[in-house]
Each structure stands twice: as structure tokens, then as C-alpha cells.
Design a protein around this motif. Structure first.
Motif, PDB file in Angstrom:
ATOM      1  N   ASP A 133       0.936  -1.166   0.115  1.00  0.00           N
ATOM      2  CA  ASP A 133       0.101   0.209  -0.119  1.00  0.00           C
ATOM      3  C   ASP A 133       0.784   1.242  -0.229  1.00  0.00           C
ATOM      4  OD1 ASP A 133      -2.223  -1.301  -0.078  1.00  0.00           O
ATOM      5  OD2 ASP A 133      -2.685  -1.158   1.767  1.00  0.00           O
ATOM      6  N   GLN A 134       1.710   0.930   1.175  1.00  0.00           N
ATOM      7  CA  GLN A 134       2.771   2.545   0.804  1.00  0.00           C
ATOM      8  C   GLN A 134       3.341   2.549  -0.437  1.00  0.00           C
ATOM      9  OE1 GLN A 134       3.419   4.426   3.044  1.00  0.00           O
ATOM     10  NE2 GLN A 134       5.298   6.118   2.047  1.00  0.00           N
ATOM     11  N   GLY A 135       3.760   1.415  -0.958  1.00  0.00           N
ATOM     12  CA  GLY A 135       4.511   1.771  -2.355  1.00  0.00           C
ATOM     13  C   GLY A 135       3.527   1.923  -3.493  1.00  0.00           C
ATOM     14  N   MET A 136       2.742   1.516  -3.779  1.00  0.00           N
ATOM     15  CA  MET A 136       1.606   2.192  -4.370  1.00  0.00           C
ATOM     16  C   MET A 136       1.065   3.579  -4.832  1.00  0.00           C
ATOM     17  SD  MET A 136       0.027   0.837  -7.182  1.00  0.00           S
ATOM     18  CE  MET A 136       0.300  -0.508  -7.088  1.00  0.00           C
ATOM     19  N   SER A 137       1.327   3.380  -3.116  1.00  0.00           N
ATOM     20  CA  SER A 137       1.068   5.707  -2.786  1.00  0.00           C
ATOM     21  C   SER A 137       2.130   5.839  -3.057  1.00  0.00           C
ATOM     22  CB  SER A 137       0.704   5.716  -1.390  1.00  0.00           C
ATOM     23  OG  SER A 137       0.338   6.765  -0.812  1.00  0.00           O
ATOM     24  N   VAL A 138       3.783   5.893  -2.599  1.00  0.00           N
ATOM     25  CA  VAL A 138       4.672   6.664  -3.322  1.00  0.00           C
ATOM     26  C   VAL A 138       4.889   7.169  -5.060  1.00  0.00           C
ATOM     27  CG1 VAL A 138       7.198   6.274  -3.193  1.00  0.00           C
ATOM     28  CG2 VAL A 138       5.785   6.441  -1.023  1.00  0.00           C
ATOM     29  N   ASP A 168       3.952 -11.799 -10.403  1.00  0.00           N
ATOM     30  CA  ASP A 168       5.546 -11.571  -9.058  1.00  0.00           C
ATOM     31  C   ASP A 168       6.399  -9.742  -8.761  1.00  0.00           C
ATOM     32  OD1 ASP A 168       3.912 -13.372  -7.503  1.00  0.00           O
ATOM     33  OD2 ASP A 168       4.963 -15.095  -8.717  1.00  0.00           O
ATOM     34  N   PHE A 169       7.218  -9.932 -10.467  1.00  0.00           N
ATOM     35  CA  PHE A 169       7.265  -8.550 -10.156  1.00  0.00           C
ATOM     36  C   PHE A 169       7.228  -7.479  -9.977  1.00  0.00           C
ATOM     37  CE2 PHE A 169       9.847  -5.700 -13.237  1.00  0.00           C
ATOM     38  CZ  PHE A 169      10.972  -5.610 -11.937  1.00  0.00           C
ATOM     39  N   GLN A 170       6.072  -7.461 -10.383  1.00  0.00           N
ATOM     40  CA  GLN A 170       5.255  -6.043 -10.451  1.00  0.00           C
ATOM     41  C   GLN A 170       5.246  -5.553  -8.850  1.00  0.00           C
ATOM     42  OE1 GLN A 170       5.183  -3.494 -12.146  1.00  0.00           O
ATOM     43  NE2 GLN A 170       5.847  -4.157 -13.716  1.00  0.00           N
ATOM     44  N   ASP A 171       4.480  -7.410  -8.497  1.00  0.00           N
ATOM     45  CA  ASP A 171       4.631  -6.706  -6.776  1.00  0.00           C
ATOM     46  C   ASP A 171       6.044  -6.516  -5.801  1.00  0.00           C
ATOM     47  OD1 ASP A 171       2.515  -7.677  -4.466  1.00  0.00           O
ATOM     48  OD2 ASP A 171       4.030  -9.225  -4.211  1.00  0.00           O
ATOM     49  N   PHE A 172       6.467  -7.348  -6.385  1.00  0.00           N
ATOM     50  CA  PHE A 172       8.372  -6.515  -5.512  1.00  0.00           C
ATOM     51  C   PHE A 172       8.342  -5.820  -5.689  1.00  0.00           C
ATOM     52  CE2 PHE A 172      12.612  -7.253  -7.083  1.00  0.00           C
ATOM     53  CZ  PHE A 172      13.193  -6.706  -5.919  1.00  0.00           C
ATOM     54  N   ARG A 215       6.387  -2.930  -3.599  1.00  0.00           N
ATOM     55  CA  ARG A 215       6.626  -3.825  -1.217  1.00  0.00           C
ATOM     56  C   ARG A 215       8.189  -3.193  -1.674  1.00  0.00           C
ATOM     57  NH1 ARG A 215       7.640  -8.242  -0.644  1.00  0.00           N
ATOM     58  NH2 ARG A 215       7.291  -9.399  -2.794  1.00  0.00           N
ATOM     59  N   TYR A 216       8.994  -3.265  -2.554  1.00  0.00           N
ATOM     60  CA  TYR A 216      10.454  -3.378  -2.433  1.00  0.00           C
ATOM     61  C   TYR A 216      10.793  -1.653  -2.736  1.00  0.00           C
ATOM     62  CZ  TYR A 216      15.520  -3.790  -1.726  1.00  0.00           C
ATOM     63  OH  TYR A 216      16.612  -3.440  -1.142  1.00  0.00           O
ATOM     64  N   ALA A 217      11.112  -1.798  -3.716  1.00  0.00           N
ATOM     65  CA  ALA A 217      11.014  -0.466  -4.474  1.00  0.00           C
ATOM     66  C   ALA A 217      10.972   0.445  -4.173  1.00  0.00           C
ATOM     67  CB  ALA A 217      11.604  -0.467  -6.322  1.00  0.00           C
TER      68      ALA A 217
END
Length: 129
Positions: free
Chosen positions: A9-14, A37-41, A44-46
Motif C-alpha cells: 500500500d505504501q509502495g503504491m502510494s509513493v 510477482d515482479f510488479q508486486d516485488f 513493495r521493495y523499490a
């Protein structure tokens, strides 16, 4: 410690704040079983972990990202991050200086390619960025 859902959620917001809704919506619309899976990664991570850290502001994160993309010749990603840099508060003059500086350390041909992409981005940029 955040859960995967909180980081997503934080990643999608940023990601939306930095790249814009249009880009993120287009990327999400193109997700396939192969890329899910890559898009999720990367969300979340980047974006959820790295771009969300308090140690650097977004202008500086954009500066580092532009330089790394130039150094590695990742031209497909460079245009997107040049647009993001303008949204993050860098001026066209500052972006040009980053590319010029990169020419010394990443090579003149790399800077030449980066300037060509930057010209296209600048031409398409709204007047207020």
C-alpha cells in the motif's frame, strides 16, 4: 516492521506520487501472470521500502536514479524517471547538469543518449514543472 500488505500500500502510494497515476495505471493494466510477482516485488521493495525511507528526499532519490540509469544504459526507464524528477521538484536545468556530470563518469555516449531523451521529456513537460 511492516507487513507485505502495508509495504504494498505504501509502495503504491509513493509510486503514484512519483510516477503519476497515468503511468501506474498503464503498468498495472499490463500485468500478466508472467510479470505479476515482479510488479508486486517492485511495488513493495523499490517503492514501499526504498523510495519510502526518510534518509533522502525525492529530489535526491531522483538524482541518484537518473545517474544509475545513465550509467547502465537503461534508456527505456530513463524517460520515465526524468519525468518523475521534474514532478519531484528538479528543474530542467538541474536535470541537464546531472546528465552533464554523468557524462564525465558514465561516458560521453551515455550522456548524449540521455540528453536526447531529456529533450523529448522537456518538450512534452507541462509549463509548470
Amino acid at each position: 516492521m511492516s507487513t507485505d500488505d502495508q509495504r504494498r500500500d505504501q509502495g503504491m502510494s509513493v509510486r503514484r506520487e512519483v510516477l503519476g497515476d497515468e503511468h501506474v495505471d498503464r503498468a498495472n493494466a499490463n500485468i500478466t501472470e508472467v510479470t505479476r510477482d515482479f510488479q508486486d516485488f517492485i511495488t513493495r521493495y523499490a517503492w514501499g521500502d526504498i523510495w519510502s525511507r526518510p534518509g533522502l528526499d525525492r529530489r535526491l532519490r531522483s538524482t541518484v536514479t537518473i545517474t544509475a540509469l545513465i550509467a547502465h544504459g537503461h534508456w527505456d526507464e530513463l524517460g520515465m524517471h526524468l519525468r518523475a524528477a521534474l514532478l519531484n521538484g528538479l528543474t530542467q536545468e538541474e536535470v541537464s547538469e546531472i546528465i552533464l556530470q554523468s557524462g564525465v563518469y558514465c561516458g560521453v555516449p551515455a550522456a548524449n543518449s540521455a540528453f536526447q531523451i531529456a529533450q523529448q521529456v522537456f518538450k512534452a513537460a507541462p509549463e509548470d514543472v
